[in-house]
Design an enzyme around this catalytic site. Structure first.
Site, PDB file in Angstrom:
ATOM      1  N   HIS A 353     -47.088  16.243  28.227  1.00  0.00           N
ATOM      2  CA  HIS A 353     -46.501  17.469  28.782  1.00  0.00           C
ATOM      3  C   HIS A 353     -45.506  17.229  29.899  1.00  0.00           C
ATOM      4  O   HIS A 353     -45.045  18.180  30.516  1.00  0.00           O
ATOM      5  CB  HIS A 353     -47.582  18.400  29.332  1.00  0.00           C
ATOM      6  CG  HIS A 353     -48.463  18.985  28.302  1.00  0.00           C
ATOM      7  ND1 HIS A 353     -48.187  20.171  27.655  1.00  0.00           N
ATOM      8  CD2 HIS A 353     -49.629  18.547  27.789  1.00  0.00           C
ATOM      9  CE1 HIS A 353     -49.154  20.451  26.800  1.00  0.00           C
ATOM     10  NE2 HIS A 353     -50.045  19.466  26.863  1.00  0.00           N
ATOM     11  N   LYS A 532     -42.775  30.705  38.475  1.00  0.00           N
ATOM     12  CA  LYS A 532     -43.314  29.446  37.982  1.00  0.00           C
ATOM     13  C   LYS A 532     -43.777  28.648  39.190  1.00  0.00           C
ATOM     14  O   LYS A 532     -43.523  29.032  40.328  1.00  0.00           O
ATOM     15  CB  LYS A 532     -42.258  28.660  37.197  1.00  0.00           C
ATOM     16  CG  LYS A 532     -40.884  28.590  37.911  1.00  0.00           C
ATOM     17  CD  LYS A 532     -39.822  27.893  37.078  1.00  0.00           C
ATOM     18  CE  LYS A 532     -39.173  28.779  36.036  1.00  0.00           C
ATOM     19  NZ  LYS A 532     -39.413  28.375  34.667  1.00  0.00           N
ATOM     20  N   ARG A 533     -44.499  27.520  38.912  1.00  0.00           N
ATOM     21  CA  ARG A 533     -44.873  26.671  40.032  1.00  0.00           C
ATOM     22  C   ARG A 533     -43.635  26.250  40.822  1.00  0.00           C
ATOM     23  O   ARG A 533     -42.554  26.106  40.266  1.00  0.00           O
ATOM     24  CB  ARG A 533     -45.604  25.419  39.503  1.00  0.00           C
ATOM     25  CG  ARG A 533     -47.058  25.661  39.188  1.00  0.00           C
ATOM     26  CD  ARG A 533     -47.837  26.106  40.409  1.00  0.00           C
ATOM     27  NE  ARG A 533     -48.110  24.995  41.286  1.00  0.00           N
ATOM     28  CZ  ARG A 533     -49.293  24.415  41.384  1.00  0.00           C
ATOM     29  NH1 ARG A 533     -50.326  24.855  40.690  1.00  0.00           N
ATOM     30  NH2 ARG A 533     -49.469  23.407  42.193  1.00  0.00           N
ATOM     31  N   LYS A 538     -37.611  22.363  39.228  1.00  0.00           N
ATOM     32  CA  LYS A 538     -37.434  23.725  38.704  1.00  0.00           C
ATOM     33  C   LYS A 538     -36.337  24.473  39.474  1.00  0.00           C
ATOM     34  O   LYS A 538     -35.867  25.507  39.060  1.00  0.00           O
ATOM     35  CB  LYS A 538     -38.757  24.491  38.752  1.00  0.00           C
ATOM     36  CG  LYS A 538     -39.829  23.888  37.829  1.00  0.00           C
ATOM     37  CD  LYS A 538     -41.117  24.665  37.919  1.00  0.00           C
ATOM     38  CE  LYS A 538     -42.281  24.008  37.181  1.00  0.00           C
ATOM     39  NZ  LYS A 538     -42.241  24.233  35.722  1.00  0.00           N
ATOM     40  N   THR A 640     -42.745  27.776  28.963  1.00  0.00           N
ATOM     41  CA  THR A 640     -43.279  28.792  28.042  1.00  0.00           C
ATOM     42  C   THR A 640     -42.963  30.172  28.603  1.00  0.00           C
ATOM     43  O   THR A 640     -42.855  31.137  27.850  1.00  0.00           O
ATOM     44  CB  THR A 640     -44.804  28.633  27.857  1.00  0.00           C
ATOM     45  OG1 THR A 640     -45.394  28.445  29.142  1.00  0.00           O
ATOM     46  CG2 THR A 640     -45.130  27.466  26.958  1.00  0.00           C
ATOM     47  N   LYS A 644     -41.632  33.930  26.904  1.00  0.00           N
ATOM     48  CA  LYS A 644     -42.217  35.247  27.195  1.00  0.00           C
ATOM     49  C   LYS A 644     -41.135  36.233  27.611  1.00  0.00           C
ATOM     50  O   LYS A 644     -41.140  37.394  27.191  1.00  0.00           O
ATOM     51  CB  LYS A 644     -43.279  35.138  28.304  1.00  0.00           C
ATOM     52  CG  LYS A 644     -44.476  34.296  27.887  1.00  0.00           C
ATOM     53  CD  LYS A 644     -45.363  33.912  29.074  1.00  0.00           C
ATOM     54  CE  LYS A 644     -46.293  32.776  28.675  1.00  0.00           C
ATOM     55  NZ  LYS A 644     -46.944  32.132  29.821  1.00  0.00           N
TER      56      LYS A 644
HETATM   57  C1  26V Z   1     -49.802  16.324  36.651  1.00  0.00           C
HETATM   58  C2  26V Z   1     -50.219  16.123  37.917  1.00  0.00           C
HETATM   59  C3  26V Z   1     -49.866  14.858  38.570  1.00  0.00           C
HETATM   60  C4  26V Z   1     -49.947  14.942  40.043  1.00  0.00           C
HETATM   61  C5  26V Z   1     -51.246  15.571  40.459  1.00  0.00           C
HETATM   62  C6  26V Z   1     -51.444  16.951  39.926  1.00  0.00           C
HETATM   63  C7  26V Z   1     -50.992  17.081  38.545  1.00  0.00           C
HETATM   64  C8  26V Z   1     -51.326  18.222  37.852  1.00  0.00           C
HETATM   65  C9  26V Z   1     -50.892  18.403  36.583  1.00  0.00           C
HETATM   66  C10 26V Z   1     -50.108  17.484  35.995  1.00  0.00           C
HETATM   67  C11 26V Z   1     -49.598  17.689  34.653  1.00  0.00           C
HETATM   68  C12 26V Z   1     -48.666  18.814  34.612  1.00  0.00           C
HETATM   69  C13 26V Z   1     -48.102  18.895  33.243  1.00  0.00           C
HETATM   70  C14 26V Z   1     -47.627  20.269  32.920  1.00  0.00           C
HETATM   71  O1  26V Z   1     -48.166  21.271  33.325  1.00  0.00           O
HETATM   72  N1  26V Z   1     -46.601  20.304  32.132  1.00  0.00           N
HETATM   73  C15 26V Z   1     -46.047  21.536  31.645  1.00  0.00           C
HETATM   74  O2  26V Z   1     -46.597  21.767  30.367  1.00  0.00           O
HETATM   75  C16 26V Z   1     -46.129  22.960  29.790  1.00  0.00           C
HETATM   76  C17 26V Z   1     -46.861  23.138  28.486  1.00  0.00           C
HETATM   77  O3  26V Z   1     -46.502  22.147  27.597  1.00  0.00           O
HETATM   78  C18 26V Z   1     -44.619  22.896  29.613  1.00  0.00           C
HETATM   79  O4  26V Z   1     -44.184  24.120  29.095  1.00  0.00           O
HETATM   80  C19 26V Z   1     -43.932  22.619  30.931  1.00  0.00           C
HETATM   81  O5  26V Z   1     -42.560  22.416  30.743  1.00  0.00           O
HETATM   82  C20 26V Z   1     -44.538  21.378  31.562  1.00  0.00           C
HETATM   83  O6  26V Z   1     -44.033  21.181  32.885  1.00  0.00           O
END
Ligand code: 26V
Length: 796
Positions: A353, A532-533, A538, A640, A644
């Site tokens: 992701h 968004k976050r 972003k 996503t 929407k």
């Molecule tokens: C990674 C990390 C690494 C540092 C510590 C905290 C943390 C928390 C989560 C993540 C993974 C984040 C990955 C993520 O949310 N990706 C998003 O996934 C969506 C669904 O596929 C996609 O639409 C977004 O573009 C993508 O940023």
């Protein structure tokens, strides 16, 4: 009696029965909470009938089951979702009316289940909805966090976090399963006994299951979301208690509960890291045991496992499931390592992701080995086996003193997928380039999607009604039928109805904002939304810089013919991500000044709504005119939210990043405001050492906006507050805010121009709706079923 009248009186009776016997209240004394619980239980009863039938059929048919392992499920509220999926809106309204209760008030009483951070967790929730709608036998596995994502509020414009406590009141949707418990271990030693290798963990903990039914459209199928909670093996040490050490006596229990206490504890210190790895192992190992137990109850040849079980790893967070399954098959069940690996490989698949290097999981091998000594050995053997098969390459999961979860997942998985066409392509060229060369058939693309039940039918009832009036109800589980709206778009009466829906939605949002935040929004203005976050890639700061430049230009010429805009932001920043938090503060400071400026406020308003969550998204998206999807190209895996918005009739201003590329292709380039560098241009541009200064020198508007950050315009009481943001953008600007600024400005002025022609704008917006059907998560899930899982629907 006509059927409808009978069913509604039946439902009214069911509601009253739960109010009386579940909540112990009579209607005169019941609070909103009591009504909500009674209603939830009455709806849940209906779900359970479908759920039991689906479970029975799954066992009878004994087809392939899908297991979706995810550290996050951002499911939001469940009551409204249940009512809509069971098609009971009218019945519920009538029953509540009868008791003088308002449905909206009751629905709004439910807290969000915020068991996720953002895109990845929300995608998992949309997938659950689609799996049930399609009738694919599936189960989601995750963690039952006692505290979901923190709550966000603002103090003097600054983000303040407070704990989220959704489980402090009873949660009516889950069924505790005290009989489904597994004991798991950490630490300890690996011993060799009678030719066998065995792990003897030092610390034991139990995982207890909590099940939530996930009902599909019209209740035709229901699957289960099973979340694990941490429990002590031996909750209370009587010996210690009797010896007078009361705190130590209860310590076991407290430690065990910590594991499912919070979502993603801070990742920046060793203790936090250890807890996160523990969480990952905890839920992965419990899920694998549960999967094997279920398989064993129906089969006796373990070699059949890949025919009956497909496991999807939602990012690398559950990657330890692979080594754990191998350990059980090899160490505990006596299969040869090679056979065990083949079976595991046949079951596991991995979704990537993100390509951001800082988000790719890597564990220090000492920490890893201390917690999971046997798994470290197994990972070495996986590497050895891989090396034997491909001796000319040294690509390993364990190297440089680290365990690399991306490489591990890739090597173990049968299929690896990206989440948009561009992202999958970049995966092949960048992070997994060498592994892709060795395994050219392993990577596939499955572009993300969103559930139309929640993200159109239930969140935008006005548009849903218009669509159903026009083409019937079939679109709700066959979203590509929206194409049939296209011929109507030239029809003046129809497009007027379409415009009325949007303007009603804007009005509704404006009342909500007025009530909750005391800010009066101009509903005649374009609603321009970025939610968004908070993250530099972003580029919320690109958006606010453009707003500053725009404000300055309006101030220069307050009698100009400006297109009025309301800029709406929402999003949380990670607790330790100071730069992102400063961008929030900047936006709030800009809002304060700009909204109070009598010369400009009719043309420009800025607002940052606190505590972005699924429920707030459901309010904002139907009311948006413009969707901001402005990440640096190559950085947003898919997005996503972008889907929407398009589905709800907002136009996009965006870069060619993630799924924006595919959205633009489908809605037509003339109905999408494109700007910015392409992914490969981004890489080229970074090679120029003074790219930011060049961009600033070339664009006086950008230079002036940056100066306003430096001279304290937005923080007169603390003029230096935003110097570091200006410095960052001038001297490093990794995400190329400056280099994309001029083109963004150009695109925004085109947006202004287009908005001045309401008929044309409405047509473009309606074309976005009609052509967004492909972005249903039903289509995505069918892709996974066919290309990755080999699973079939059990609905006739
Ligand atoms: C990674 C990390 C690494 C540092 C510590 C905290 C943390 C928390 C989560 C993540 C993974 C984040 C990955 C993520 O949310 N990706 C998003 O996934 C969506 C669904 O596929 C996609 O639409 C977004 O573009 C993508 O940023």
């Amino acid at each position: 009696m006509p059927r409808k009248a009978r069913t509604s009186s039946e439902f009214r009776d069911a509601l009253l029965k739960h109010l009386t016997y579940t909540m112990g209240k009579d209607p005169e004394h019941a609070q909103f909470f009591d009504w909500r619980m009674a209603l939830s239980h009455a709806i849940r009863d209906r779900m359970v009938d479908h759920w039991v039938a689906s479970t029975r059929k799954t066992y009878e048919q004994d087809g392939k089951r899908v297991y979706y392992l995810s550290m996050e499920f951002l499911i939001g509220r469940l009551l409204e979702d249940g009512i809509f999926n069971l098609d009971m809106v009218e019945e519920v309204k009538e029953a509540l009316d009868h008791f003088g209760m308002d449905m909206r008030t009751i629905l709004n009483d439910e807290p969000d289940a915020a068991l996720g951070n953002g895109g990845l967790g929300r995608l998992a929730a949309c997938f659950l909805d689609s799996l049930s709608t399609i009738g694919c036998p599936a189960m989601g596995y995750g963690i039952r966090y006692e505290n979901g994502l923190f709550k966000q509020s603002f103090v003097d414009g600054r983000q303040v976090e407070s704990p989220e406590t959704w489980l402090q009141e009873p949660h009516p949707w889950e069924f505790e399963r005290p009989e489904v418990r597994f004991t798991l271990g950490f630490g300890g030693d690996v011993i060799y006994e009678n030719g066998k290798t065995l792990w003897r963990p030092a610390e034991l903990i139990q995982a207890e299951a909590f099940d939530t039914p996930i009902i599909g459209w019209q209740g035709k199928w229901a699957n289960t979301l099973r979340l694990w909670a941490g429990r002590a093996v031996d909750p209370f040490d009587l010996g210690l208690f009797n010896a007078g050490d009361f705190a130590a006596a209860a310590e076991h229990e407290a430690l065990a509960r910590t594991i499912s206490r919070v979502l993603y504890p801070e990742d920046s210190n060793e203790a936090g890291k250890e807890l996160r790895l523990k969480q990952e192992f905890f839920f992965s190992a419990a899920s694998i045991r549960d999967i094997l137990r279920r398989f064993d109850s129906q089969h006796d040849d373990i070699r059949m496992l890949p025919k009956k079980v497909a496991i999807q790893l939602n990012d690398t967070h559950p990657a330890i499931a692979g080594p754990e399954m191998l350990r059980i098959l090899h160490d505990e069940r006596g299969l040869s390592f090679e056979d065990a690996l083949e079976i595991v490989h046949g079951c596991m698949n991995y979704t990537n992701h993100t390509l951001l290097p800082e988000a790719l999981e890597r564990w220090d091998e000492r920490l890893f080995g201390r917690l999971l000594p046997r798994h470290l050995q197994i990972i070495d053997r996986i590497d050895d086996a891989h090396y034997k098969a491909h001796p000319h390459r040294t690509l390993s999961a364990r190297s440089d003193g680290q365990v690399k979860m991306g490489e591990l997942s890739f090597i173990v998985a049968n299929r690896v997928n990206g989440v948009s066409a561009l992202h999958t392509d970049l995966m092949k060229k960048t992070v997994f380039r060498e592994l892709h060369e060795l395994h050219p058939d392993r990577i596939v693309n499955e572009t993300n999607g969103v559930t139309p039940r929640r993200w159109l039918h239930s969140c935008n009832p006005g548009l849903s009604r218009l669509i159903t009036d026009t083409i019937g109800e079939g679109w709700v589980d066959d979203l590509e039928q929206l194409e049939r709206l296209e011929p109507l778009i030239g029809d003046k009466a129809w497009i007027e109805r379409f415009e009325t829906v949007k303007s009603d939605n804007k009005q509704a949002l404006a009342s909500y904002v007025a009530q909750t935040h005391g800010v009066k929004l101009n509903t005649e203005a374009m609603f321009d939304v970025q939610i968004k976050r908070m993250h530099e890639y972003k580029r919320q700061h690109l958006n606010i810089l453009e707003a500053i430049a725009h404000w300055q230009e309006i101030k220069d010429n307050p009698n100009g013919d400006w297109t009025p805009r309301v800029k709406i932001f929402a999003g949380k920043a990670a607790q330790g991500y100071h730069f992102a938090k400063d961008i929030i503060r900047l936006i709030n400071d800009v809002a304060k000044l700009v909204n109070a400026d009598a010369a400009t406020r009719d043309y420009l308003q800025v607002i940052f709504l606190p505590n972005y969550n699924v429920t707030l998204a459901e309010r904002l998206i139907p009311a948006a005119d413009l969707s901001e999807q402005i990440s640096t190209a190559g950085k947003e895996a898919s997005g996503t939210g972008n889907m929407k918005f398009a589905l709800n009739g907002a136009l996009t201003v965006g870069t060619l990043d993630g799924a924006n590329v595919e959205i633009r292709e489908r809605v037509g380039p003339e109905n999408f405001f494109l700007f910015g560098m392409l992914a490969d241009e981004v890489m080229q541009r970074r090679m120029i050492h003074d790219h930011a200064q060049q961009a600033i020198n070339a664009d006086p508007r950008l230079a002036r906006a940056l100066n306003a950050l430096r001279d304290g315009t937005f923080s007169p009481e603390d003029p230096g507050r935003y110097t570091h943001i200006a410095d960052n953008l001038t001297w490093s600007d990794y995400f190329l805010v400056c280099s994309d600024f001029s083109d963004y400005w150009r695109a925004q002025r085109e947006v202004d121009e287009a908005y001045r022609n309401p008929e044309k704008w409405a047509e473009m917006a309606a074309l976005n709706v009609a052509r967004s059907g492909w972005f249903s998560s039903d289509r995505t899930i069918r892709g996974y079923m066919c290309d990755i899982w080999g699973a079939e629907s059990l609905l006739a």
